[in-house]
Design an enzyme around this catalytic site. Structure first.
Site, PDB file in Angstrom:
ATOM      1  N   ASP A  72      32.585  36.911  36.513  1.00 61.65           N
ATOM      2  CA  ASP A  72      32.426  38.362  36.312  1.00 61.65           C
ATOM      3  C   ASP A  72      31.390  38.920  37.280  1.00 61.65           C
ATOM      4  O   ASP A  72      31.043  38.299  38.298  1.00 61.65           O
ATOM      5  CB  ASP A  72      32.080  38.625  34.831  1.00 61.65           C
ATOM      6  CG  ASP A  72      32.594  39.960  34.331  1.00 61.65           C
ATOM      7  OD1 ASP A  72      31.920  40.977  34.574  1.00 61.65           O
ATOM      8  OD2 ASP A  72      33.672  40.005  33.713  1.00 61.65           O
ATOM      9  N   ASN A 121      33.423  51.520  35.886  1.00 62.83           N
ATOM     10  CA  ASN A 121      32.387  51.644  34.863  1.00 62.83           C
ATOM     11  C   ASN A 121      31.679  52.982  34.771  1.00 62.83           C
ATOM     12  O   ASN A 121      30.528  53.039  34.341  1.00 62.83           O
ATOM     13  CB  ASN A 121      31.336  50.551  35.091  1.00 62.83           C
ATOM     14  CG  ASN A 121      31.754  49.256  34.420  1.00 62.83           C
ATOM     15  OD1 ASN A 121      32.241  49.273  33.306  1.00 62.83           O
ATOM     16  ND2 ASN A 121      31.582  48.139  35.100  1.00 62.83           N
ATOM     17  N   ASP A 142      34.655  46.609  25.270  1.00 60.66           N
ATOM     18  CA  ASP A 142      33.462  45.784  25.491  1.00 60.66           C
ATOM     19  C   ASP A 142      32.873  45.304  24.168  1.00 60.66           C
ATOM     20  O   ASP A 142      31.941  44.504  24.168  1.00 60.66           O
ATOM     21  CB  ASP A 142      32.399  46.577  26.262  1.00 60.66           C
ATOM     22  CG  ASP A 142      32.559  46.399  27.766  1.00 60.66           C
ATOM     23  OD1 ASP A 142      33.370  45.559  28.184  1.00 60.66           O
ATOM     24  OD2 ASP A 142      31.863  47.101  28.521  1.00 60.66           O
ATOM     25  N   CYS A 179      40.217  47.083  33.540  1.00 62.94           N
ATOM     26  CA  CYS A 179      39.047  47.218  32.670  1.00 62.94           C
ATOM     27  C   CYS A 179      38.350  48.509  33.082  1.00 62.94           C
ATOM     28  O   CYS A 179      38.330  48.857  34.262  1.00 62.94           O
ATOM     29  CB  CYS A 179      38.129  46.019  32.899  1.00 62.94           C
ATOM     30  SG  CYS A 179      36.569  46.095  31.992  1.00 62.94           S
ATOM     31  N   TRP A 220      32.542  54.377  24.162  1.00 64.00           N
ATOM     32  CA  TRP A 220      32.396  53.059  24.759  1.00 64.00           C
ATOM     33  C   TRP A 220      32.174  52.025  23.640  1.00 64.00           C
ATOM     34  O   TRP A 220      31.398  52.257  22.701  1.00 64.00           O
ATOM     35  CB  TRP A 220      31.202  53.048  25.737  1.00 64.00           C
ATOM     36  CG  TRP A 220      30.884  51.662  26.189  1.00 64.00           C
ATOM     37  CD1 TRP A 220      31.591  50.920  27.083  1.00 64.00           C
ATOM     38  CD2 TRP A 220      29.810  50.839  25.733  1.00 64.00           C
ATOM     39  NE1 TRP A 220      31.028  49.676  27.211  1.00 64.00           N
ATOM     40  CE2 TRP A 220      29.925  49.595  26.388  1.00 64.00           C
ATOM     41  CE3 TRP A 220      28.761  51.028  24.818  1.00 64.00           C
ATOM     42  CZ2 TRP A 220      29.040  48.549  26.177  1.00 64.00           C
ATOM     43  CZ3 TRP A 220      27.880  49.985  24.600  1.00 64.00           C
ATOM     44  CH2 TRP A 220      28.015  48.762  25.283  1.00 64.00           C
ATOM     45  N   LYS A 273      40.012  40.817  37.765  1.00 61.58           N
ATOM     46  CA  LYS A 273      39.643  41.833  36.763  1.00 61.58           C
ATOM     47  C   LYS A 273      39.125  43.044  37.527  1.00 61.58           C
ATOM     48  O   LYS A 273      38.099  42.960  38.205  1.00 61.58           O
ATOM     49  CB  LYS A 273      38.567  41.255  35.838  1.00 61.58           C
ATOM     50  CG  LYS A 273      38.028  42.246  34.803  1.00 61.58           C
ATOM     51  CD  LYS A 273      37.051  41.542  33.865  1.00 61.58           C
ATOM     52  CE  LYS A 273      36.280  42.487  32.974  1.00 61.58           C
ATOM     53  NZ  LYS A 273      35.213  41.807  32.232  1.00 61.58           N
ATOM     54  N   TRP A 274      39.837  44.146  37.435  1.00 62.49           N
ATOM     55  CA  TRP A 274      39.518  45.385  38.185  1.00 62.49           C
ATOM     56  C   TRP A 274      38.804  46.339  37.239  1.00 62.49           C
ATOM     57  O   TRP A 274      39.413  46.887  36.342  1.00 62.49           O
ATOM     58  CB  TRP A 274      40.822  45.999  38.688  1.00 62.49           C
ATOM     59  CG  TRP A 274      40.691  47.244  39.510  1.00 62.49           C
ATOM     60  CD1 TRP A 274      40.072  48.410  39.163  1.00 62.49           C
ATOM     61  CD2 TRP A 274      41.239  47.474  40.817  1.00 62.49           C
ATOM     62  NE1 TRP A 274      40.191  49.340  40.159  1.00 62.49           N
ATOM     63  CE2 TRP A 274      40.907  48.788  41.195  1.00 62.49           C
ATOM     64  CE3 TRP A 274      41.984  46.692  41.704  1.00 62.49           C
ATOM     65  CZ2 TRP A 274      41.300  49.345  42.410  1.00 62.49           C
ATOM     66  CZ3 TRP A 274      42.368  47.253  42.910  1.00 62.49           C
ATOM     67  CH2 TRP A 274      42.027  48.555  43.253  1.00 62.49           C
ATOM     68  N   ASP A 275      37.521  46.522  37.478  1.00 63.56           N
ATOM     69  CA  ASP A 275      36.703  47.306  36.539  1.00 63.56           C
ATOM     70  C   ASP A 275      36.443  48.717  37.065  1.00 63.56           C
ATOM     71  O   ASP A 275      36.623  48.996  38.263  1.00 63.56           O
ATOM     72  CB  ASP A 275      35.365  46.566  36.322  1.00 63.56           C
ATOM     73  CG  ASP A 275      34.793  46.811  34.936  1.00 63.56           C
ATOM     74  OD1 ASP A 275      35.167  47.793  34.286  1.00 63.56           O
ATOM     75  OD2 ASP A 275      33.941  45.996  34.503  1.00 63.56           O
TER      76      ASP A 275
HETATM   77  C1  GLA Z   1      31.956  46.342  32.180  1.00 67.62           C
HETATM   78  C2  GLA Z   1      33.057  45.461  31.639  1.00 67.62           C
HETATM   79  C3  GLA Z   1      32.470  44.144  31.177  1.00 67.62           C
HETATM   80  C4  GLA Z   1      31.748  43.482  32.322  1.00 67.62           C
HETATM   81  C5  GLA Z   1      30.707  44.415  32.900  1.00 67.62           C
HETATM   82  C6  GLA Z   1      30.101  43.863  34.163  1.00 67.62           C
HETATM   83  O1  GLA Z   1      31.111  46.767  31.180  1.00 67.62           O
HETATM   84  O2  GLA Z   1      33.753  46.100  30.621  1.00 67.62           O
HETATM   85  O3  GLA Z   1      33.484  43.314  30.674  1.00 67.62           O
HETATM   86  O4  GLA Z   1      32.689  43.131  33.305  1.00 67.62           O
HETATM   87  O5  GLA Z   1      31.249  45.688  33.219  1.00 67.62           O
HETATM   88  O6  GLA Z   1      29.178  44.704  34.716  1.00 67.62           O
END
Ligand code: GLA
Length: 700
Positions: free
Chosen positions: A329, A443, A508, A486, A169, A439-441
């Site tokens: 965001d 995590n 990130d 993302c 990461w 922006k489709w994240d």
């Molecule tokens: C991830 C994304 C970041 C941001 C955070 C929000 O880490 O990579 O750019 O959007 O989530 O929680």
């Protein structure tokens, strides 16, 4: 172009040739393009096979491993037929490359009547060949697929170095090169995502040149490179067989994801060919060729701590500098004031958005900016209304405590009810905000794989099929929206995703210093057109480095420029500087985003040069990353210019300036006496010196 003479098939791309002998399932040649002809007879029998399965006196890693209807693992596929198809067949349920290209289909049948199909597609305008496999169960009983790789490439020689792109990461895709030696090299992901740790793009290099491979898939992948005792090297790429066991009922077909491969004499040419292929045959839709907007994202500027007033102030300041798109965001929904809750509750937090997304988006638009929104559709917080209402939507194994990563669980995307729910709620977010950008994240990695009625060995891949079904439906519904992918930065930075997302958040880590390596690593297999790159605040939030605004801007110009900081905190001088930078960027955006980009990778100077298609103009960013007393003279060779043209070279700040021939700029060692200056370094503890040069071809 595909040509056939009896059992020999020639697949010619612009600069390469692949020769296959169908009846013996052999590769006769893969490399530099050959002049026409079919005299390959003497090259048969070298044992370079299109596929391999146990039971045939082949002991190198297999591409096919079946638990057969006769109870054994052995398979004896023999040639049945071949066809040359006028178009590339779609791969049901999976993303794949597209465009005009003929396809060779080869069919091999086992004694049990299980059939293996292999597909090789060549595009008229590209040097990348797309390959996939299918298995049809024509036997009398169900079988289990334990492994079915997308591509097997047996290469001549056993002295390859394998180059991978690895990290973690906020430190993705660092280039690593190793000798394969006599062992088996494996690069893979078992995380349910292509991963920050090991990208599916790999290269095998020896004196013959560079063979590069990638996979159009976002889940568990595996690349194996094995030099065998007969003096050849087998490369396999495909779905990871880790925890993979696919029950294939009688009469059904299993399709692998698509692998893509390319040969070139050197790494720069490989990158060039992949950049073109990804831009033309992977990225699609309205945004494919369209200049991407300069955006401001509030994440590093505010994290979860914002309200409407703060957001509008950032948007206003951004507008003054020339920014075009405001991206809201994480933190706008449910009770999301930290990362411990609310994923799944995709309804507006009225306190933070000042009356909801629709009214906020209107106010942003009234300032003259487009509006973008962040979502993380595949996730669920246990502290959410969604979880309270549908605990069974979460991915977890009954009777076990699930592993929480970033405090969250995943949705069970193998379940069609969950898929439909996600399509509905995310479509609603986009419709009610009228978002021009999403922006489709994603995590977290996958852990507690379980779905009622899903055979455990099928879970990972069924998840991907569910995910692709959802994302393709949403993207199709909103053809004008710019989708950026993302996954905690670049955790799913792969060709599967790039079929849906026209751009991807690269990492990130927004520190210019770190970004030089991350973006350079990414650029081996992917063009700058897909790489999100933002200027953020200093000291940098990930590394505490401080770099000049100039350096941060220059490095971000290697991708798609954005800002990720509270722009209200800029001094008037900084506003002025940033406005000039953005104006410059917009003027040269077509070149920077869609030109041919080459890495500059000297001992002390790292950066890139982006050259217009007609080579009349180029922009080079040169970064000196270290300085020490008695340093040797720092020099650089540029790339991609016209050998026969003369260029006027100026620094973006107007200082310096000289004229030189393209051939000299590329072959002579240009001394960069003006690059490192101690003033800049003492002001900026990161010590990165960065200059942008503009090259314009002289008219004769
Ligand atoms: C991830 C994304 C970041 C941001 C955070 C929000 O880490 O990579 O750019 O959007 O989530 O929680």
């Amino acid at each position: 172009m595909i040509k056939r003479k009896e059992q020999i098939i020639r697949l010619d791309t612009l600069n390469t040739t692949l020769v296959i002998k169908a009846d013996t399932a052999e590769y006769l040649y893969y490399g530099k393009r050959l002049a026409n002809g079919f005299d390959f007879g003497a090259y048969a029998g070298g044992g370079k096979k299109l596929f391999s399965a146990p039971g045939k006196d082949d002991y190198t890693e297999y591409s096919v491993l079946l638990e057969n209807s006769d109870g054994g693992f052995a398979a004896d596929f023999s040639f049945s037929k071949l066809r040359i198809l006028p178009e590339k067949p779609e791969i049901p349920g999976l993303p794949s490359s597209y465009g005009e290209g003929k396809t060779l289909e080869l069919k091999y049948t086992d004694t049990t009547r299980v059939a293996l199909f292999l597909y090789y597609t060549v595009f008229d305008d590209s040097d990348v060949i797309a390959v996939s496999a299918r298995l049809f169960n024509g036997a009398k009983k169900d079988i289990h697929i334990r492994r079915l790789m997308s591509l097997q490439m047996d290469l001549p020689g056993a002295d390859y170095s394998v180059v991978t792109f690895e990290g973690a990461w906020a430190n993705e895709r660092n280039k690593v090169s190793r000798e394969v030696g006599s062992g088996i090299f494996v690069s893979d992901s078992k995380r349910g995502m292509s991963s920050h740790a090991r990208n599916p793009f790999i290269m095998a290099e020896d004196r013959r040149g560079v063979y590069a491979f990638n996979l159009v898939y976002s889940g568990n992948h595996k690349e194996t490179v094995e030099a065998d005792c007969s003096g050849k090297t087998r490369v396999l790429t495909g779905i990871n067989d880790f925890m993979f066991d696919w029950l294939l009922p009688v009469g059904e077909t299993f399709c692998t994801p698509e692998a893509v491969m390319c040969f070139a004499p050197d790494e720069d040419t490989i990158s060039n060919r992949f950049h073109y292929f990804v831009s033309e045959h992977i990225v699609r839709g309205k945004w494919k060729k369209k200049e991407r907007p300069v955006l401001v994202n509030n994440w590093e500027g505010t994290y979860f701590d914002f309200n409407e007033e703060k957001l509008l102030a950032i948007a206003e300041a951004a507008k003054r500098t020339g920014v075009e798109l405001f991206v809201l965001d994480d933190g706008w929904f449910g009770r999301r004031d930290s990362d411990t809750c609310s994923l799944g509750d995709w309804y507006d937090n009225l306190e933070k958005t000042g009356g909801g997304l629709a009214s906020l988006a209107d106010k942003i638009r009234a300032l003259g900016l487009s509006f973008g929104i962040w979502v993380e559709p595949e996730m669920i917080s246990e502290d959410s209304d969604l979880y309270r209402a549908h605990p069974n939507f979460a991915m977890k194994i009954p009777g076990r405590t699930p592993t929480r990563l970033r405090h969250q669980l995943m949705l069970n995307m193998t379940d069609e009810r969950v898929q439909n729910y996600v399509v509905r709620v995310i479509s609603d977010v986009i419709s009610r905000s009228g978002a021009e950008y999403v922006k489709w994240d994603f995590n977290r990695s996958m852990t507690d794989c379980y779905g009622k009625g899903i055979f455990p060995g099928e879970y990972f891949h069924r998840y991907m099929l569910g995910y692709y079904r959802v994302v393709s439906k949403i993207v199709k519904k909103f053809p004008f929206v710019l989708f950026e992918g993302c996954a905690g930065g670049g955790g799913r930075f792969d060709l599967g995703n790039m079929c849906y997302f026209s751009q991807y958040w690269t990492s990130d880590d927004t520190d210019a210093r770190m970004r030089i390596a991350i973006q350079a690593g990414s650029s081996y297999g992917y063009p700058q057109t897909v790489m999100g790159a933002h200027v953020s605040a200093c000291p940098n939030h990930q590394t505490a480095n401080t770099n000049s605004l100039e350096a941060r801007f220059n490095v971000a110009c290697g991708g798609l420029l954005g800002y990720e900081l509270d722009m209200t905190k800029f001094t008037p001088e900084e506003i002025q500087e940033v406005s000039e930078q953005i104006a410059f960027y917009k003027e040269n955006r077509k070149l920077l985003q869609f030109g041919d980009q080459y890495r500059i990778d000297e001992k002390y100077v790292k950066g890139f040069i982006t050259v217009s298609k007609d080579k009349s103009m180029a922009i080079a960013v040169l970064n000196q990353t270290v300085a020490f007393p008695s340093m040797p003279l720092v020099t650089v060779r540029l790339k991609g210019l016209s050998e026969t043209s003369v260029y006027d070279v100026t620094r973006r700040d107007g200082k310096g300036g000289f004229t030189a021939g393209g051939d000299l700029l590329m072959n002579g060692d240009l001394p960069l006496c003006d690059l490192f200056d101690y003033d800049t370094v003492s002001k900026n503890s990161g010590g990165l010196c960065s200059r942008m040069y503009i090259l314009k071809k002289r008219k004769n």
